[in-house]
Design a protein around this motif. Structure first.
Motif, PDB file in Angstrom:
ATOM      1  N   ASP A 172       0.809  -1.224   0.000  1.00 48.06           N
ATOM      2  CA  ASP A 172       0.000   0.000   0.000  1.00 48.06           C
ATOM      3  C   ASP A 172       0.840   1.270   0.000  1.00 48.06           C
ATOM      4  OD1 ASP A 172      -2.776  -0.894  -0.024  1.00 48.06           O
ATOM      5  OD2 ASP A 172      -2.303  -1.827   1.886  1.00 48.06           O
ATOM      6  N   LEU A 216      -4.295  -2.892  -1.009  1.00 48.42           N
ATOM      7  CA  LEU A 216      -5.753  -2.855  -1.027  1.00 48.42           C
ATOM      8  C   LEU A 216      -6.270  -2.577  -2.430  1.00 48.42           C
ATOM      9  CD1 LEU A 216      -6.353  -0.709   2.182  1.00 48.42           C
ATOM     10  CD2 LEU A 216      -6.751  -3.160   1.952  1.00 48.42           C
ATOM     11  N   THR A 217      -7.415  -3.153  -2.757  1.00 48.39           N
ATOM     12  CA  THR A 217      -8.013  -2.973  -4.084  1.00 48.39           C
ATOM     13  C   THR A 217      -8.275  -1.509  -4.385  1.00 48.39           C
ATOM     14  OG1 THR A 217      -9.039  -5.154  -3.941  1.00 48.39           O
ATOM     15  CG2 THR A 217      -9.969  -3.611  -5.544  1.00 48.39           C
ATOM     16  N   ARG A 218      -8.726  -0.750  -3.389  1.00 48.16           N
ATOM     17  CA  ARG A 218      -9.009   0.672  -3.613  1.00 48.16           C
ATOM     18  C   ARG A 218      -7.746   1.417  -4.026  1.00 48.16           C
ATOM     19  NH1 ARG A 218     -10.055   3.032   2.537  1.00 48.16           N
ATOM     20  NH2 ARG A 218      -7.870   3.355   3.076  1.00 48.16           N
ATOM     21  N   ASN A 219      -6.582   1.007  -3.486  1.00 51.49           N
ATOM     22  CA  ASN A 219      -5.334   1.674  -3.854  1.00 51.49           C
ATOM     23  C   ASN A 219      -4.864   1.256  -5.245  1.00 51.49           C
ATOM     24  OD1 ASN A 219      -5.081   3.213  -1.521  1.00 51.49           O
ATOM     25  ND2 ASN A 219      -4.030   1.583  -0.415  1.00 51.49           N
ATOM     26  N   ASP A 244      -4.031  -3.625   7.689  1.00 58.62           N
ATOM     27  CA  ASP A 244      -4.243  -2.919   6.431  1.00 58.62           C
ATOM     28  C   ASP A 244      -4.790  -1.506   6.636  1.00 58.62           C
ATOM     29  OD1 ASP A 244      -6.516  -4.098   7.384  1.00 58.62           O
ATOM     30  OD2 ASP A 244      -7.214  -4.904   5.490  1.00 58.62           O
ATOM     31  N   ALA A 263      -4.278  -9.035   0.802  1.00 59.88           N
ATOM     32  CA  ALA A 263      -3.997  -7.675   1.265  1.00 59.88           C
ATOM     33  C   ALA A 263      -4.967  -7.202   2.342  1.00 59.88           C
ATOM     34  CB  ALA A 263      -4.032  -6.707   0.087  1.00 59.88           C
ATOM     35  N   GLU A 264      -6.087  -7.901   2.510  1.00 61.02           N
ATOM     36  CA  GLU A 264      -7.127  -7.400   3.399  1.00 61.02           C
ATOM     37  C   GLU A 264      -7.360  -8.360   4.564  1.00 61.02           C
ATOM     38  OE1 GLU A 264     -10.523  -5.771   1.467  1.00 61.02           O
ATOM     39  OE2 GLU A 264      -9.405  -5.286  -0.358  1.00 61.02           O
TER      40      GLU A 264
END
Length: 418
Positions: free
Chosen positions: A172, A201-204, A304, A390-391
């Protein structure tokens, strides 16, 4: 901010990041003399250099930047009455014959200072893996940084690390730095990840790579860093076909290849380390193998979200308060996980007591199922729509479910292919 005023404390908190501040606020508010020790000149830890937003939605119910989160957390600890020893490093930690702990602090302000505490909270956070940990061949030119070092250089000191960059690893911090570099006019040529899935993270991935059209090479490795005085490029190869390597010109390389809990002080006092996390083995009170020494946050296992660090530290602090009040607990029961989970924290629990468990998955799947088994029976089952390494996965199990005496085993089963 009240600075260190005495030599004996109920609680010594080592580390003034999110974990240490959250814990100190709880123990001080409960009336226990609490000292927070940190080597930096301001409380807040790594949050001080994380100028992007996205923090605080869980703990403060609004979106904050890292420095804003740090300020809120510090203000809460100060208001509760916690004292601080900043610009101070703990160089020795040992348990005394009477069960208390002696800490040796060294600082410019105090020189060498010995303090005694009834309990110790380890909240030192984690450090980044660097090029040396990965043993990447090549020369040792200027322009090689960890992502966190580059973040501090840019956000706190105002220096640009280079003009064109390649990021090794998709953690991240590296993803956030890819966006930050682009905003500052530094072209990010690629992010190279050795795993078949992103580490962040997927959002990143979406906000920091896709939105800026930055290529992400999964299942690829940087095989050489090139350059004499300054980096001039990297060689990259797919794991499936190492002969089909290619070169990327750049003058800067950032490493974002994982975090390691800072457990040197824990090892000094004999804390048992969990090889799956790199942090301490703890029971459901977040107490280590050394009675009276507690641990939470990234020094226990890498989280995370910083909000989760604070929440876990508050839970731990409540257990520290029980310990200081003389409350006793019974025998613990072991926690196990199947091969699709890297670990469970805590590693033991008290039967019949509500317990929050945290897990790190090792698989990528949608609609996975997490089950808990004890004494040969499935006692709990939960569908998890989105499973990524990642989460972190975190759930509370009620005491009336986990009241058996046999090992508690958690199993993650894959669902649909992601």
């Amino acid at each position: 901010m009240k600075m260190m005023s005495k030599e004996f404390y109920d609680v010594a908190v080592i580390g003034a990041g999110a974990a240490g501040l959250a814990a100190a606020a709880e123990t001080a508010a409960a009336g226990f003399n609490t000292l927070v020790i940190d080597r930096q000149d301001r409380a807040g830890g790594i949050l001080r250099q994380c100028i992007h937003n996205g923090f605080g939605l869980h703990c403060f119910k609004e979106e904050l930047t890292g420095p804003e989160y740090a300020e809120r957390a510090a203000e809460k600890a100060i208001a509760a009455g916690a004292e601080f020893a900043l610009c101070s490093t703990v160089t020795d930690l040992k348990k005394r014959d009477d069960g208390t702990f002696e800490l040796v602090l060294r600082s410019k302000e105090y020189g060498t200072k010995n303090i005694v505490a009834k309990t110790v909270i380890l909240a030192m956070g984690c450090r980044e893996r660097n090029r040396g940990n990965l043993a990447i061949p090549g020369t040792r030119p200027a322009g090689v940084f960890t992502a966190g070092a580059a973040q501090k250089l840019l956000n706190c000191e105002g220096f640009l690390p280079g003009k064109t960059a390649v990021i090794v690893g998709s953690g991240d911090i590296g993803l956030i730095m890819a966006r930050r570099l682009q905003w500052c006019g530094i072209k990010v040529k690629a992010v190279v990840e050795i795993m078949p899935h992103p580490s962040g993270l997927t959002r990143n991935i979406v906000q920091c790579l896709h939105d800026f059209n930055i290529p992400l090479y999964l299942s690829h490795s940087v095989t050489r860093i090139c350059g004499k005085d300054r980096v001039d490029g990297v060689d990259v190869a797919p794991l499936s076909d190492p002969e089909n390597s290619f070169h990327i010109d750049c003058d800067t390389v950032l490493f974002s290849t994982g975090l390691i809990p800072e457990m040197e002080l824990g090892k000094m006092i004999g804390v048992e380390i969990d090889p799956s996390t790199g942090g301490a083995k703890v029971n459901a009170n977040y107490e280590t193998s050394v009675p009276g020494v507690f641990s939470a946050g990234n020094v226990l296992h890498v989280h995370d979200l910083v909000d989760f660090v604070s929440e876990e530290s508050v839970r731990m602090a409540k257990k520290v308060i029980r310990h200081l009040n003389g409350e006793k607990d019974g025998e613990t029961v072991k926690v196990c996980v199947n091969e699709k989970l890297k670990y469970a924290v805590p590693s033991t629990f008290f039967p019949g007591r509500d317990t929050v468990f945290a897990f790190r998955p090792l698989v990528v799947t949608n609609n996975g199922t997490l089950t808990a088994e004890q004494d040969g029976n499935v006692i709990w089952k939960k569908k998890i729509p989105f499973v990524r390494p990642a989460e972190m996965i975190c759930f509370e199990l009620k005491g009336d479910l986990i009241n058996g005496k046999g090992e508690l085993t958690f199993r993650l089963e894959e669902g649909e292919k992601a």
